[in-house]
Design a protein around this motif. Sequence first.
Motif, mmCIF file in Angstrom:
data_model
loop_
_atom_site.group_PDB
_atom_site.id
_atom_site.type_symbol
_atom_site.label_atom_id
_atom_site.label_comp_id
_atom_site.label_asym_id
_atom_site.label_seq_id
_atom_site.Cartn_x
_atom_site.Cartn_y
_atom_site.Cartn_z
ATOM 1 N N ASP A 44 10.543 10.621 -3.698
ATOM 2 C CA ASP A 44 10.274 10.399 -5.115
ATOM 3 C C ASP A 44 9.409 11.561 -5.622
ATOM 4 O O ASP A 44 8.196 11.417 -5.778
ATOM 5 N N ASN A 45 10.041 12.720 -5.815
ATOM 6 C CA ASN A 45 9.279 13.937 -6.152
ATOM 7 C C ASN A 45 8.174 14.164 -5.124
ATOM 8 O O ASN A 45 7.019 14.423 -5.463
ATOM 9 N N GLY A 46 8.538 14.071 -3.880
ATOM 10 C CA GLY A 46 7.602 14.126 -2.768
ATOM 11 C C GLY A 46 7.906 12.967 -1.841
ATOM 12 O O GLY A 46 8.875 12.224 -2.048
ATOM 13 N N LEU A 47 7.088 12.799 -0.835
ATOM 14 C CA LEU A 47 7.299 11.697 0.109
ATOM 15 C C LEU A 47 6.464 10.486 -0.312
ATOM 16 O O LEU A 47 5.269 10.595 -0.551
ATOM 17 N N LEU A 48 7.126 9.351 -0.405
ATOM 18 C CA LEU A 48 6.471 8.087 -0.744
ATOM 19 C C LEU A 48 6.596 7.155 0.448
ATOM 20 O O LEU A 48 7.706 6.823 0.864
ATOM 21 N N ILE A 49 5.455 6.755 0.993
ATOM 22 C CA ILE A 49 5.460 5.816 2.115
ATOM 23 C C ILE A 49 4.825 4.514 1.651
ATOM 24 O O ILE A 49 3.727 4.503 1.084
ATOM 25 N N LYS A 50 5.534 3.404 1.891
ATOM 26 C CA LYS A 50 5.041 2.091 1.495
ATOM 27 C C LYS A 50 4.800 1.233 2.733
ATOM 28 O O LYS A 50 5.653 1.162 3.626
ATOM 29 N N ILE A 51 3.646 0.610 2.766
ATOM 30 C CA ILE A 51 3.313 -0.332 3.834
ATOM 31 C C ILE A 51 3.204 -1.727 3.215
ATOM 32 O O ILE A 51 2.473 -1.927 2.241
ATOM 33 N N TYR A 52 3.943 -2.669 3.775
ATOM 34 C CA TYR A 52 3.938 -4.052 3.289
ATOM 35 C C TYR A 52 3.145 -4.909 4.280
ATOM 36 O O TYR A 52 3.432 -4.899 5.478
ATOM 37 N N LEU A 53 2.170 -5.657 3.764
ATOM 38 C CA LEU A 53 1.313 -6.471 4.628
ATOM 39 C C LEU A 53 1.161 -7.884 4.059
ATOM 40 O O LEU A 53 1.074 -8.059 2.838
ATOM 41 N N PRO A 54 1.102 -8.891 4.928
ATOM 42 C CA PRO A 54 0.878 -10.255 4.442
ATOM 43 C C PRO A 54 -0.536 -10.419 3.887
ATOM 44 O O PRO A 54 -1.510 -9.980 4.507
ATOM 45 N N ILE A 55 -0.636 -11.011 2.708
ATOM 46 C CA ILE A 55 -1.933 -11.231 2.051
ATOM 47 C C ILE A 55 -2.512 -12.563 2.506
ATOM 48 O O ILE A 55 -1.789 -13.567 2.650
ATOM 49 N N LEU A 56 -3.831 -12.577 2.716
ATOM 50 C CA LEU A 56 -4.500 -13.827 3.052
ATOM 51 C C LEU A 56 -4.572 -14.719 1.822
ATOM 52 O O LEU A 56 -4.821 -14.253 0.708
ATOM 53 N N LYS A 57 -4.364 -16.009 2.029
ATOM 54 C CA LYS A 57 -4.487 -16.961 0.934
ATOM 55 C C LYS A 57 -5.961 -17.251 0.657
ATOM 56 O O LYS A 57 -6.817 -17.016 1.519
ATOM 57 N N SER A 58 -6.247 -17.765 -0.515
ATOM 58 C CA SER A 58 -7.645 -17.991 -0.936
ATOM 59 C C SER A 58 -8.419 -18.840 0.057
ATOM 60 O O SER A 58 -9.554 -18.532 0.428
ATOM 61 N N LYS A 59 -7.786 -19.902 0.576
ATOM 62 C CA LYS A 59 -8.485 -20.780 1.511
ATOM 63 C C LYS A 59 -8.757 -20.091 2.846
ATOM 64 O O LYS A 59 -9.691 -20.429 3.561
ATOM 65 N N GLU A 60 -7.918 -19.069 3.185
ATOM 66 C CA GLU A 60 -8.146 -18.316 4.429
ATOM 67 C C GLU A 60 -9.274 -17.313 4.257
ATOM 68 O O GLU A 60 -9.985 -16.991 5.213
ATOM 69 N N LEU A 107 0.866 -1.175 0.000
ATOM 70 C CA LEU A 107 0.000 0.000 0.000
ATOM 71 C C LEU A 107 0.904 1.225 0.000
ATOM 72 O O LEU A 107 1.710 1.413 0.905
ATOM 73 N N SER A 108 0.797 2.048 -1.051
ATOM 74 C CA SER A 108 1.677 3.208 -1.197
ATOM 75 C C SER A 108 0.896 4.503 -1.089
ATOM 76 O O SER A 108 -0.199 4.631 -1.661
ATOM 77 N N TYR A 109 1.470 5.453 -0.368
ATOM 78 C CA TYR A 109 0.915 6.805 -0.256
ATOM 79 C C TYR A 109 1.984 7.766 -0.746
ATOM 80 O O TYR A 109 3.072 7.846 -0.180
ATOM 81 N N HIS A 110 1.677 8.501 -1.820
ATOM 82 C CA HIS A 110 2.681 9.346 -2.469
ATOM 83 C C HIS A 110 2.136 10.753 -2.623
ATOM 84 O O HIS A 110 1.133 10.969 -3.306
ATOM 85 N N ASP A 111 2.764 11.731 -1.962
ATOM 86 C CA ASP A 111 2.330 13.115 -2.129
ATOM 87 C C ASP A 111 3.384 13.905 -2.907
ATOM 88 O O ASP A 111 4.453 13.397 -3.235
ATOM 89 N N ASP A 112 3.058 15.143 -3.245
ATOM 90 C CA ASP A 112 3.978 15.977 -4.017
ATOM 91 C C ASP A 112 4.572 17.083 -3.156
ATOM 92 O O ASP A 112 4.905 18.160 -3.649
ATOM 93 N N GLY A 113 4.705 16.802 -1.862
ATOM 94 C CA GLY A 113 5.266 17.773 -0.933
ATOM 95 C C GLY A 113 6.774 17.853 -1.028
ATOM 96 O O GLY A 113 7.390 17.326 -1.965
ATOM 97 N N PRO A 114 7.407 18.498 -0.047
ATOM 98 C CA PRO A 114 8.861 18.714 -0.083
ATOM 99 C C PRO A 114 9.690 17.467 0.186
ATOM 100 O O PRO A 114 10.908 17.478 0.012
ATOM 101 N N GLY A 115 9.042 16.392 0.637
ATOM 102 C CA GLY A 115 9.808 15.193 0.965
ATOM 103 C C GLY A 115 10.614 15.378 2.239
ATOM 104 O O GLY A 115 10.404 16.317 3.010
ATOM 105 N N VAL A 116 11.562 14.478 2.452
ATOM 106 C CA VAL A 116 12.391 14.476 3.662
ATOM 107 C C VAL A 116 13.841 14.278 3.254
ATOM 108 O O VAL A 116 14.137 13.508 2.332
ATOM 109 N N GLU A 117 14.734 14.974 3.928
ATOM 110 C CA GLU A 117 16.166 14.822 3.646
ATOM 111 C C GLU A 117 16.557 13.349 3.732
ATOM 112 O O GLU A 117 16.194 12.644 4.672
ATOM 113 N N GLY A 118 17.299 12.890 2.731
ATOM 114 C CA GLY A 118 17.601 11.462 2.598
ATOM 115 C C GLY A 118 18.166 10.816 3.845
ATOM 116 O O GLY A 118 17.766 9.708 4.218
ATOM 117 N N SER A 119 19.091 11.511 4.515
ATOM 118 C CA SER A 119 19.737 10.936 5.701
ATOM 119 C C SER A 119 18.776 10.797 6.879
ATOM 120 O O SER A 119 19.074 10.107 7.851
#
Length: 288
Positions: free
Chosen positions: A269-285, A211-223
Amino acid sequence: ISRKVSRSLIGLNASAKEMAGGNFDVHFDGTDYREVAELSDTLNMTARELGKSERLRRELIANVSHDLRTPLTSIIGYSEALNAGIANTPEKKRRYIQAISTQADVLLHLVDQLSIYNKLSARKATFPLYKVNLESLIRSYLDIEGDSLLTKHVHVKTKLKSNIYVMANTDEFQRILTNFFTNSIKYRKLPESNVVISLCRNPDDEEEAILSYHDDGPGVEGSKLEKIFEPFYRTSEARTKTSNGSGLGLAVVAEIVSIHKGRIQALNDNGLLIKIYLPILKSKEIIK
Protein backbone atom coordinates in the motif's frame (compact mmCIF):
# COMPACT_ATOMS: atom_id res chain seq x y z
CA ILE A 1 -16.27 -58.76 2.36
CA SER A 2 -13.42 -59.92 4.59
CA ARG A 3 -11.11 -60.47 1.60
CA LYS A 4 -12.02 -57.06 0.11
CA VAL A 5 -11.29 -55.23 3.38
CA SER A 6 -8.10 -57.24 3.84
CA ARG A 7 -6.85 -56.24 0.38
CA SER A 8 -7.46 -52.57 1.17
CA LEU A 9 -5.70 -52.80 4.53
CA ILE A 10 -2.76 -54.67 3.00
CA GLY A 11 -2.43 -51.89 0.43
CA LEU A 12 -2.62 -49.22 3.13
CA ASN A 13 -0.03 -51.07 5.18
CA ALA A 14 2.37 -51.24 2.23
CA SER A 15 1.96 -47.50 1.59
CA ALA A 16 2.47 -46.76 5.30
CA LYS A 17 5.77 -48.66 5.21
CA GLU A 18 6.88 -46.55 2.24
CA MET A 19 6.01 -43.39 4.16
CA ALA A 20 7.92 -44.65 7.18
CA GLY A 21 10.90 -45.13 4.87
CA GLY A 22 10.84 -41.46 3.90
CA ASN A 23 8.66 -41.49 0.78
CA PHE A 24 6.14 -38.78 1.58
CA ASP A 25 4.80 -38.69 -1.99
CA VAL A 26 3.13 -42.05 -1.43
CA HIS A 27 -0.62 -42.27 -2.03
CA PHE A 28 -3.03 -44.21 0.17
CA ASP A 29 -5.85 -45.77 -1.81
CA GLY A 30 -8.72 -47.34 0.06
CA THR A 31 -12.18 -46.58 -1.27
CA ASP A 32 -13.98 -49.87 -0.74
CA TYR A 33 -15.70 -48.90 2.53
CA ARG A 34 -16.39 -45.55 4.21
CA GLU A 35 -14.19 -46.26 7.23
CA VAL A 36 -11.30 -47.39 5.06
CA ALA A 37 -11.75 -44.38 2.77
CA GLU A 38 -11.68 -42.02 5.77
CA LEU A 39 -8.50 -43.69 7.01
CA SER A 40 -6.96 -43.29 3.55
CA ASP A 41 -7.83 -39.58 3.48
CA THR A 42 -6.28 -39.08 6.94
CA LEU A 43 -3.11 -40.91 5.94
CA ASN A 44 -2.84 -38.95 2.68
CA MET A 45 -3.18 -35.68 4.60
CA THR A 46 -0.52 -36.85 7.04
CA ALA A 47 1.81 -37.75 4.17
CA ARG A 48 1.33 -34.30 2.60
CA GLU A 49 2.08 -32.51 5.88
CA LEU A 50 5.14 -34.68 6.55
CA GLY A 51 6.34 -34.02 3.00
CA LYS A 52 5.91 -30.28 3.51
CA SER A 53 7.83 -30.43 6.80
CA GLU A 54 10.62 -32.42 5.18
CA ARG A 55 10.93 -29.92 2.33
CA LEU A 56 11.06 -27.02 4.80
CA ARG A 57 13.69 -28.86 6.84
CA ARG A 58 15.88 -29.38 3.77
CA GLU A 59 15.46 -25.75 2.67
CA LEU A 60 16.31 -24.57 6.18
CA ILE A 61 19.50 -26.64 6.28
CA ALA A 62 20.51 -25.40 2.81
CA ASN A 63 19.87 -21.78 3.73
CA VAL A 64 21.67 -22.06 7.08
CA SER A 65 24.67 -23.59 5.33
CA HIS A 66 24.71 -20.78 2.75
CA ASP A 67 24.30 -17.98 5.27
CA LEU A 68 26.94 -19.38 7.63
CA ARG A 69 29.39 -19.92 4.78
CA THR A 70 29.29 -16.29 3.60
CA PRO A 71 30.66 -14.58 6.75
CA LEU A 72 32.95 -17.53 7.51
CA THR A 73 34.52 -17.28 4.05
CA SER A 74 35.06 -13.57 4.57
CA ILE A 75 36.64 -14.08 8.02
CA ILE A 76 38.96 -16.79 6.65
CA GLY A 77 39.95 -14.60 3.70
CA TYR A 78 40.86 -11.57 5.78
CA SER A 79 42.65 -13.75 8.37
CA GLU A 80 44.77 -15.41 5.67
CA ALA A 81 45.57 -11.99 4.19
CA LEU A 82 46.78 -10.79 7.60
CA ASN A 83 48.88 -13.91 8.10
CA ALA A 84 50.40 -13.51 4.63
CA GLY A 85 51.38 -9.93 5.38
CA ILE A 86 49.23 -8.48 2.60
CA ALA A 87 47.98 -5.82 5.01
CA ASN A 88 51.35 -4.09 5.09
CA THR A 89 50.27 -0.76 6.56
CA PRO A 90 48.58 0.07 9.90
CA GLU A 91 45.55 1.42 8.02
CA LYS A 92 45.13 -1.80 6.01
CA LYS A 93 45.51 -3.90 9.15
CA ARG A 94 42.87 -1.80 10.88
CA ARG A 95 40.45 -2.22 7.94
CA TYR A 96 41.02 -5.99 7.76
CA ILE A 97 40.53 -6.43 11.51
CA GLN A 98 37.37 -4.30 11.36
CA ALA A 99 36.06 -6.43 8.50
CA ILE A 100 36.68 -9.60 10.52
CA SER A 101 34.89 -8.07 13.51
CA THR A 102 31.92 -7.02 11.36
CA GLN A 103 31.53 -10.49 9.82
CA ALA A 104 31.85 -12.10 13.24
CA ASP A 105 28.95 -9.91 14.42
CA VAL A 106 26.91 -11.01 11.38
CA LEU A 107 27.65 -14.63 12.23
CA LEU A 108 26.70 -14.18 15.89
CA HIS A 109 23.45 -12.42 14.94
CA LEU A 110 22.54 -15.25 12.56
CA VAL A 111 23.19 -17.90 15.20
CA ASP A 112 21.17 -15.95 17.79
CA GLN A 113 18.24 -15.49 15.40
CA LEU A 114 18.34 -19.16 14.42
CA SER A 115 18.29 -20.19 18.08
CA ILE A 116 15.35 -17.90 18.81
CA TYR A 117 13.38 -19.09 15.79
CA ASN A 118 14.07 -22.75 16.56
CA LYS A 119 12.83 -22.39 20.15
CA LEU A 120 9.75 -20.42 19.13
CA SER A 121 8.74 -22.71 16.25
CA ALA A 122 9.17 -25.79 18.45
CA ARG A 123 7.27 -24.01 21.22
CA LYS A 124 10.26 -24.60 23.52
CA ALA A 125 10.59 -20.90 24.22
CA THR A 126 8.14 -19.81 26.87
CA PHE A 127 7.41 -16.30 28.01
CA PRO A 128 4.68 -15.03 30.32
CA LEU A 129 1.71 -13.10 28.95
CA TYR A 130 0.27 -10.21 30.94
CA LYS A 131 -2.66 -7.85 30.60
CA VAL A 132 -1.22 -5.07 28.49
CA ASN A 133 -2.58 -1.75 27.25
CA LEU A 134 -1.34 -1.83 23.66
CA GLU A 135 -1.41 1.94 23.22
CA SER A 136 0.78 2.40 26.31
CA LEU A 137 3.16 -0.34 25.17
CA ILE A 138 3.69 1.28 21.77
CA ARG A 139 4.09 4.81 23.17
CA SER A 140 6.55 3.56 25.78
CA TYR A 141 8.62 1.86 23.07
CA LEU A 142 8.67 5.01 20.95
CA ASP A 143 9.61 7.16 23.96
CA ILE A 144 12.66 4.96 24.49
CA GLU A 145 13.64 4.45 20.86
CA GLY A 146 12.46 7.75 19.37
CA ASP A 147 15.79 9.59 19.46
CA SER A 148 17.63 6.59 18.05
CA LEU A 149 15.12 6.33 15.19
CA LEU A 150 15.53 10.02 14.37
CA THR A 151 19.31 9.61 14.09
CA LYS A 152 18.57 6.88 11.52
CA HIS A 153 16.25 9.26 9.65
CA VAL A 154 13.04 7.46 10.58
CA HIS A 155 9.98 9.65 11.18
CA VAL A 156 7.09 8.01 13.02
CA LYS A 157 3.43 9.02 13.22
CA THR A 158 0.90 7.19 15.36
CA LYS A 159 -2.86 6.68 15.19
CA LEU A 160 -3.59 4.76 18.36
CA LYS A 161 -6.96 4.02 19.90
CA SER A 162 -6.93 3.87 23.70
CA ASN A 163 -8.19 1.23 26.11
CA ILE A 164 -7.34 -1.79 23.97
CA TYR A 165 -6.04 -4.51 26.27
CA VAL A 166 -4.55 -7.82 25.20
CA MET A 167 -2.57 -10.64 26.76
CA ALA A 168 1.00 -9.95 25.66
CA ASN A 169 4.65 -10.06 26.56
CA THR A 170 6.16 -6.57 26.45
CA ASP A 171 9.69 -7.72 25.58
CA GLU A 172 8.52 -9.85 22.67
CA PHE A 173 6.34 -7.06 21.31
CA GLN A 174 9.31 -4.73 21.46
CA ARG A 175 11.22 -7.36 19.46
CA ILE A 176 8.46 -7.23 16.83
CA LEU A 177 8.60 -3.43 16.53
CA THR A 178 12.41 -3.42 16.44
CA ASN A 179 12.35 -5.95 13.61
CA PHE A 180 9.88 -3.83 11.62
CA PHE A 181 11.97 -0.68 11.98
CA THR A 182 15.18 -2.55 11.16
CA ASN A 183 13.68 -3.83 7.91
CA SER A 184 12.36 -0.39 6.95
CA ILE A 185 15.84 1.10 7.35
CA LYS A 186 17.65 -1.80 5.72
CA TYR A 187 15.61 -2.02 2.53
CA ARG A 188 14.57 1.58 1.91
CA LYS A 189 15.63 3.23 -1.33
CA LEU A 190 15.35 6.79 -0.03
CA PRO A 191 17.55 8.41 2.64
CA GLU A 192 14.60 8.73 5.03
CA SER A 193 11.72 6.53 6.15
CA ASN A 194 8.21 7.59 7.10
CA VAL A 195 6.33 5.12 9.26
CA VAL A 196 2.74 5.14 10.51
CA ILE A 197 1.78 2.87 13.40
CA SER A 198 -1.96 2.42 13.90
CA LEU A 199 -4.02 0.62 16.52
CA CYS A 200 -7.77 0.07 16.39
CA ARG A 201 -10.51 -2.48 16.86
CA ASN A 202 -11.25 -4.66 13.89
CA PRO A 203 -14.41 -3.18 12.29
CA ASP A 204 -15.44 -6.71 11.30
CA ASP A 205 -14.79 -8.16 14.77
CA GLU A 206 -14.96 -5.91 17.84
CA GLU A 207 -13.20 -8.57 19.92
CA GLU A 208 -10.06 -8.30 17.80
CA ALA A 209 -7.39 -5.58 17.70
CA ILE A 210 -5.47 -4.58 14.57
CA LEU A 211 -1.95 -3.26 15.02
CA SER A 212 -0.66 -1.87 11.71
CA TYR A 213 2.88 -0.93 10.72
CA HIS A 214 3.08 0.99 7.44
CA ASP A 215 6.29 2.28 5.88
CA ASP A 216 6.94 4.11 2.61
CA GLY A 217 9.60 1.71 1.36
CA PRO A 218 9.63 -0.28 -1.89
CA GLY A 219 7.17 -2.88 -0.62
CA VAL A 220 7.26 -6.51 -1.75
CA GLU A 221 6.30 -8.11 -5.05
CA GLY A 222 2.66 -9.19 -4.77
CA SER A 223 3.26 -12.87 -5.53
CA LYS A 224 5.85 -13.03 -2.74
CA LEU A 225 3.93 -11.27 0.04
CA GLU A 226 2.60 -14.43 1.69
CA LYS A 227 6.09 -15.94 1.79
CA ILE A 228 7.91 -13.17 3.67
CA PHE A 229 7.14 -14.80 7.02
CA GLU A 230 8.89 -18.03 6.01
CA PRO A 231 12.37 -18.62 7.49
CA PHE A 232 15.24 -17.44 5.28
CA TYR A 233 12.86 -16.19 2.60
CA ARG A 234 14.20 -13.08 0.90
CA THR A 235 12.15 -11.34 -1.74
CA SER A 236 14.88 -10.05 -4.04
CA GLU A 237 18.54 -10.30 -4.93
CA ALA A 238 19.19 -7.30 -2.71
CA ARG A 239 17.83 -9.26 0.21
CA THR A 240 19.83 -12.42 -0.39
CA LYS A 241 23.04 -10.95 1.00
CA THR A 242 23.71 -12.17 4.52
CA SER A 243 24.94 -8.69 5.44
CA ASN A 244 21.39 -7.45 4.84
CA GLY A 245 20.01 -9.69 7.57
CA SER A 246 19.53 -13.25 8.71
CA GLY A 247 16.32 -13.80 6.75
CA LEU A 248 14.75 -14.94 10.02
CA GLY A 249 13.43 -11.69 11.44
CA LEU A 250 9.88 -11.84 10.06
CA ALA A 251 9.73 -15.60 10.66
CA VAL A 252 10.49 -14.89 14.33
CA VAL A 253 7.80 -12.18 14.33
CA ALA A 254 5.23 -14.61 12.90
CA GLU A 255 6.03 -17.20 15.59
CA ILE A 256 5.73 -14.58 18.36
CA VAL A 257 2.34 -13.47 17.00
CA SER A 258 1.19 -17.09 16.82
CA ILE A 259 2.14 -17.68 20.47
CA HIS A 260 0.03 -14.60 21.30
CA LYS A 261 -2.89 -16.40 19.58
CA GLY A 262 -2.85 -13.80 16.82
CA ARG A 263 -2.33 -13.74 13.08
CA ILE A 264 -0.23 -11.60 10.76
CA GLN A 265 -0.73 -10.26 7.24
CA ALA A 266 1.42 -8.32 4.77
CA LEU A 267 0.06 -5.99 2.08
CA ASN A 268 1.39 -3.50 -0.45
CA ASP A 269 0.00 0.00 0.00
CA ASN A 270 2.49 2.62 -1.23
CA GLY A 271 5.02 0.74 0.86
CA LEU A 272 4.81 -2.34 3.03
CA LEU A 273 1.82 -2.62 5.36
CA ILE A 274 1.95 -5.30 8.03
CA LYS A 275 -1.14 -6.00 10.14
CA ILE A 276 -1.18 -7.99 13.36
CA TYR A 277 -4.56 -9.24 14.61
CA LEU A 278 -4.85 -10.00 18.33
CA PRO A 279 -7.74 -11.07 20.58
CA ILE A 280 -8.90 -8.21 22.84
CA LEU A 281 -9.53 -8.80 26.52
CA LYS A 282 -13.12 -8.28 27.61
CA SER A 283 -13.91 -5.70 30.31
CA LYS A 284 -14.47 -8.32 33.01
CA GLU A 285 -11.08 -9.90 32.16
CA ILE A 286 -9.27 -6.55 32.45
CA ILE A 287 -10.51 -5.82 35.99
CA LYS A 288 -9.70 -9.28 37.38
